[in-house]
Design a protein around this motif. Structure first.
Motif, PDB file in Angstrom:
ATOM      1  N   THR A 200       1.045  -1.320   0.366  1.00 49.15           N
ATOM      2  CA  THR A 200       0.203   0.117   0.181  1.00 49.15           C
ATOM      3  C   THR A 200       0.528   0.817   0.219  1.00 49.15           C
ATOM      4  OG1 THR A 200      -1.129  -1.628   1.268  1.00 49.15           O
ATOM      5  CG2 THR A 200      -1.976   1.421   1.049  1.00 49.15           C
ATOM      6  N   ALA A 201       1.734   0.840   0.320  1.00 47.66           N
ATOM      7  CA  ALA A 201       2.594   2.085   0.832  1.00 47.66           C
ATOM      8  C   ALA A 201       3.812   2.839  -0.670  1.00 47.66           C
ATOM      9  CB  ALA A 201       3.099   2.343   1.681  1.00 47.66           C
TER      10      ALA A 201
ATOM     11  N   PRO B 155      19.219  12.984   5.420  1.00 43.54           N
ATOM     12  CA  PRO B 155      17.633  13.904   4.958  1.00 43.54           C
ATOM     13  C   PRO B 155      16.901  12.373   4.388  1.00 43.54           C
ATOM     14  CG  PRO B 155      19.198  14.694   3.621  1.00 43.54           C
ATOM     15  CD  PRO B 155      20.020  13.243   4.696  1.00 43.54           C
ATOM     16  N   VAL B 156      15.222  12.350   4.260  1.00 46.43           N
ATOM     17  CA  VAL B 156      14.367  11.908   3.285  1.00 46.43           C
ATOM     18  C   VAL B 156      14.213  12.672   2.359  1.00 46.43           C
ATOM     19  CG1 VAL B 156      13.356  10.968   5.173  1.00 46.43           C
ATOM     20  CG2 VAL B 156      12.485  13.236   4.688  1.00 46.43           C
ATOM     21  N   PRO B 157      14.069  11.548   1.336  1.00 49.52           N
ATOM     22  CA  PRO B 157      14.300  12.412  -0.164  1.00 49.52           C
ATOM     23  C   PRO B 157      13.245  12.758  -0.704  1.00 49.52           C
ATOM     24  CG  PRO B 157      13.988  10.590   0.099  1.00 49.52           C
ATOM     25  CD  PRO B 157      14.447  10.043   0.605  1.00 49.52           C
ATOM     26  N   SER B 158      11.979  12.657  -0.047  1.00 52.14           N
ATOM     27  CA  SER B 158      10.527  13.146   0.248  1.00 52.14           C
ATOM     28  C   SER B 158      10.605  14.701   0.077  1.00 52.14           C
ATOM     29  CB  SER B 158       9.163  12.522   1.069  1.00 52.14           C
ATOM     30  OG  SER B 158       9.734  11.387   0.812  1.00 52.14           O
ATOM     31  N   TYR B 159       9.246  15.196  -0.508  1.00 57.71           N
ATOM     32  CA  TYR B 159       8.642  15.835  -0.661  1.00 57.71           C
ATOM     33  C   TYR B 159       8.320  16.602   0.439  1.00 57.71           C
ATOM     34  CZ  TYR B 159       9.270  15.965  -5.554  1.00 57.71           C
ATOM     35  OH  TYR B 159       9.789  15.553  -6.955  1.00 57.71           O
TER      36      TYR B 159
ATOM     37  N   PRO C 221      10.694  -5.266   7.317  1.00 60.94           N
ATOM     38  CA  PRO C 221      10.090  -5.230   6.940  1.00 60.94           C
ATOM     39  C   PRO C 221       9.577  -4.290   7.299  1.00 60.94           C
ATOM     40  CG  PRO C 221      10.079  -7.943   7.447  1.00 60.94           C
ATOM     41  CD  PRO C 221      11.468  -6.705   7.672  1.00 60.94           C
ATOM     42  N   ARG C 222       9.817  -3.540   8.647  1.00 60.26           N
ATOM     43  CA  ARG C 222       9.041  -2.157   9.179  1.00 60.26           C
ATOM     44  C   ARG C 222      11.098  -1.440   8.535  1.00 60.26           C
ATOM     45  NH1 ARG C 222       8.203  -6.686  11.941  1.00 60.26           N
ATOM     46  NH2 ARG C 222       6.913  -7.217  13.231  1.00 60.26           N
ATOM     47  N   LYS C 223      11.792  -1.683   8.298  1.00 60.13           N
ATOM     48  CA  LYS C 223      12.541  -0.733   7.799  1.00 60.13           C
ATOM     49  C   LYS C 223      12.688  -0.893   6.696  1.00 60.13           C
ATOM     50  CE  LYS C 223      17.915   0.688   7.501  1.00 60.13           C
ATOM     51  NZ  LYS C 223      18.541   0.272   8.211  1.00 60.13           N
TER      52      LYS C 223
ATOM     53  N   ASN D 166      10.916   2.604   4.094  1.00 60.05           N
ATOM     54  CA  ASN D 166      11.768   3.177   2.924  1.00 60.05           C
ATOM     55  C   ASN D 166      10.738   3.438   2.188  1.00 60.05           C
ATOM     56  OD1 ASN D 166      14.782   3.166   3.863  1.00 60.05           O
ATOM     57  ND2 ASN D 166      14.285   0.878   2.926  1.00 60.05           N
ATOM     58  N   CYS D 167       9.827   2.845   1.663  1.00 60.83           N
ATOM     59  CA  CYS D 167       8.950   2.841   0.716  1.00 60.83           C
ATOM     60  C   CYS D 167       8.057   4.666   0.359  1.00 60.83           C
ATOM     61  CB  CYS D 167       7.598   2.117   0.362  1.00 60.83           C
ATOM     62  SG  CYS D 167       7.953   0.753   0.068  1.00 60.83           S
ATOM     63  N   ILE D 168       8.029   4.843   2.245  1.00 54.62           N
ATOM     64  CA  ILE D 168       6.958   5.221   2.670  1.00 54.62           C
ATOM     65  C   ILE D 168       8.616   6.467   2.324  1.00 54.62           C
ATOM     66  CG2 ILE D 168       6.404   7.474   4.418  1.00 54.62           C
ATOM     67  CD1 ILE D 168       5.183   4.363   6.029  1.00 54.62           C
ATOM     68  N   PHE D 169       9.303   7.053   2.887  1.00 51.83           N
ATOM     69  CA  PHE D 169       9.684   8.016   2.660  1.00 51.83           C
ATOM     70  C   PHE D 169      11.028   7.969   1.224  1.00 51.83           C
ATOM     71  CE2 PHE D 169      10.475   8.534   7.493  1.00 51.83           C
ATOM     72  CZ  PHE D 169       9.693   9.636   7.536  1.00 51.83           C
ATOM     73  N   ARG D 170      10.380   7.252  -0.246  1.00 52.62           N
ATOM     74  CA  ARG D 170      10.982   7.928  -0.884  1.00 52.62           C
ATOM     75  C   ARG D 170      10.874   9.254  -2.416  1.00 52.62           C
ATOM     76  NH1 ARG D 170       5.941   5.201  -1.898  1.00 52.62           N
ATOM     77  NH2 ARG D 170       4.721   5.896  -3.491  1.00 52.62           N
ATOM     78  N   SER D 171      11.194   9.247  -2.835  1.00 57.34           N
ATOM     79  CA  SER D 171      11.628  10.261  -3.426  1.00 57.34           C
ATOM     80  C   SER D 171      10.144  11.134  -4.504  1.00 57.34           C
ATOM     81  CB  SER D 171      12.717  10.902  -4.843  1.00 57.34           C
ATOM     82  OG  SER D 171      12.086   9.234  -5.891  1.00 57.34           O
ATOM     83  N   GLN D 172       9.206  10.207  -4.288  1.00 61.76           N
ATOM     84  CA  GLN D 172       7.922  10.622  -5.043  1.00 61.76           C
ATOM     85  C   GLN D 172       7.020  11.218  -3.617  1.00 61.76           C
ATOM     86  OE1 GLN D 172       9.331   7.705  -5.556  1.00 61.76           O
ATOM     87  NE2 GLN D 172       9.511   6.870  -7.965  1.00 61.76           N
ATOM     88  N   SER D 173       7.785  10.742  -2.846  1.00 60.64           N
ATOM     89  CA  SER D 173       6.340  10.600  -1.865  1.00 60.64           C
ATOM     90  C   SER D 173       6.148  12.503  -0.796  1.00 60.64           C
ATOM     91  CB  SER D 173       6.369   9.955  -0.593  1.00 60.64           C
ATOM     92  OG  SER D 173       6.447   9.037  -0.766  1.00 60.64           O
ATOM     93  N   HIS D 174       5.180  12.761  -1.037  1.00 56.13           N
ATOM     94  CA  HIS D 174       4.295  13.620  -0.843  1.00 56.13           C
ATOM     95  C   HIS D 174       4.754  13.834   1.125  1.00 56.13           C
ATOM     96  CE1 HIS D 174       4.766  16.800  -3.772  1.00 56.13           C
ATOM     97  NE2 HIS D 174       4.860  15.549  -4.491  1.00 56.13           N
ATOM     98  N   ILE D 175       5.683  14.257   1.892  1.00 58.89           N
ATOM     99  CA  ILE D 175       5.629  14.108   3.332  1.00 58.89           C
ATOM    100  C   ILE D 175       4.397  15.495   3.925  1.00 58.89           C
ATOM    101  CG2 ILE D 175       6.217  13.475   5.294  1.00 58.89           C
ATOM    102  CD1 ILE D 175       6.435  11.002   3.733  1.00 58.89           C
ATOM    103  N   TYR D 176       3.310  15.662   4.840  1.00 58.98           N
ATOM    104  CA  TYR D 176       3.284  16.287   5.199  1.00 58.98           C
ATOM    105  C   TYR D 176       3.494  16.323   7.137  1.00 58.98           C
ATOM    106  CZ  TYR D 176       0.352  16.738   1.284  1.00 58.98           C
ATOM    107  OH  TYR D 176       0.897  17.456   0.238  1.00 58.98           O
TER     108      TYR D 176
END
Length: 165
Positions: free
Chosen positions: A55-56, A147-151, A110-112, A116-126
């Motif tokens: 899902t992530a 740093p995380v590569p996300s927006y 798997p938790r790590k 990694n899936c959440i903090f990928r470069s295509q993600s937007h983190i609010y």
């Protein structure tokens, strides 16, 4: 004793007035997103973690918040909401850091991967506040790196401008 009681009453009066004002100005909160709650800890099954990772990978918007123990200030909970469309079920993760598997164990990986899936470069983190302030205390658990590569979107700044306007 009387002075302490009077001081407490004086502190409660402005707070009660503020709450009354908010009740007049704003309707009670009603959620528009259906969601399912998932606790991530050492007893989370591999099947559930696989579903969360899958899902992530198909989600690009995440709402992120962290909490520390109120007595010790030790980082204790990471909350992540996978934002989906309004009528789609969004996932809400509560990651309990005190109950994670040992980092050297196979169960930790798997938790790590999930982070990694959440903090990928295509993600937007609010976040509510600066991302560094939120995440830095949780680096010790080695679930992610900065740093995380996300927006990154600090919604606190936007909210303050909106609210004060």
């Amino acid at each position: 004793m009387i002075s302490k009681t009077n001081r407490n009453q004086r502190q409660r009066d402005p707070k009660a007035e503020k709450e009354r004002l908010y009740a007049e100005l704003f309707a009670p909160y009603e959620r528009i997103h259906p969601y399912s709650l998932h606790f991530v800890h050492n007893a989370t099954t591999r099947d559930e973690l696989k579903m969360l990772i899958d899902t992530a990978q198909t989600t690009t918007n995440f709402v992120f918040d962290t909490e520390s123990n109120c007595l010790t200030n030790f980082p204790s909970i990471t909350q992540v909401m996978f934002m989906k469309q309004i009528h789609e079920n969004s996932l809400v993760l509560i990651i309990e850091t005190a109950h994670l598997p040992v980092e050297s164990s196979y169960e930790f990986l798997p938790r790590k991967q999930l982070f990694n899936c959440i903090f990928r470069s295509q993600s937007h983190i609010y976040t509510w506040g600066a991302i560094l302030d939120e995440l830095a205390p949780f680096l010790q658990f080695n679930l992610f790196h900065l740093p995380v590569p996300s927006y990154i979107h600090n919604t606190q700044q936007v909210f303050k401008l909106w609210f004060n306007d």
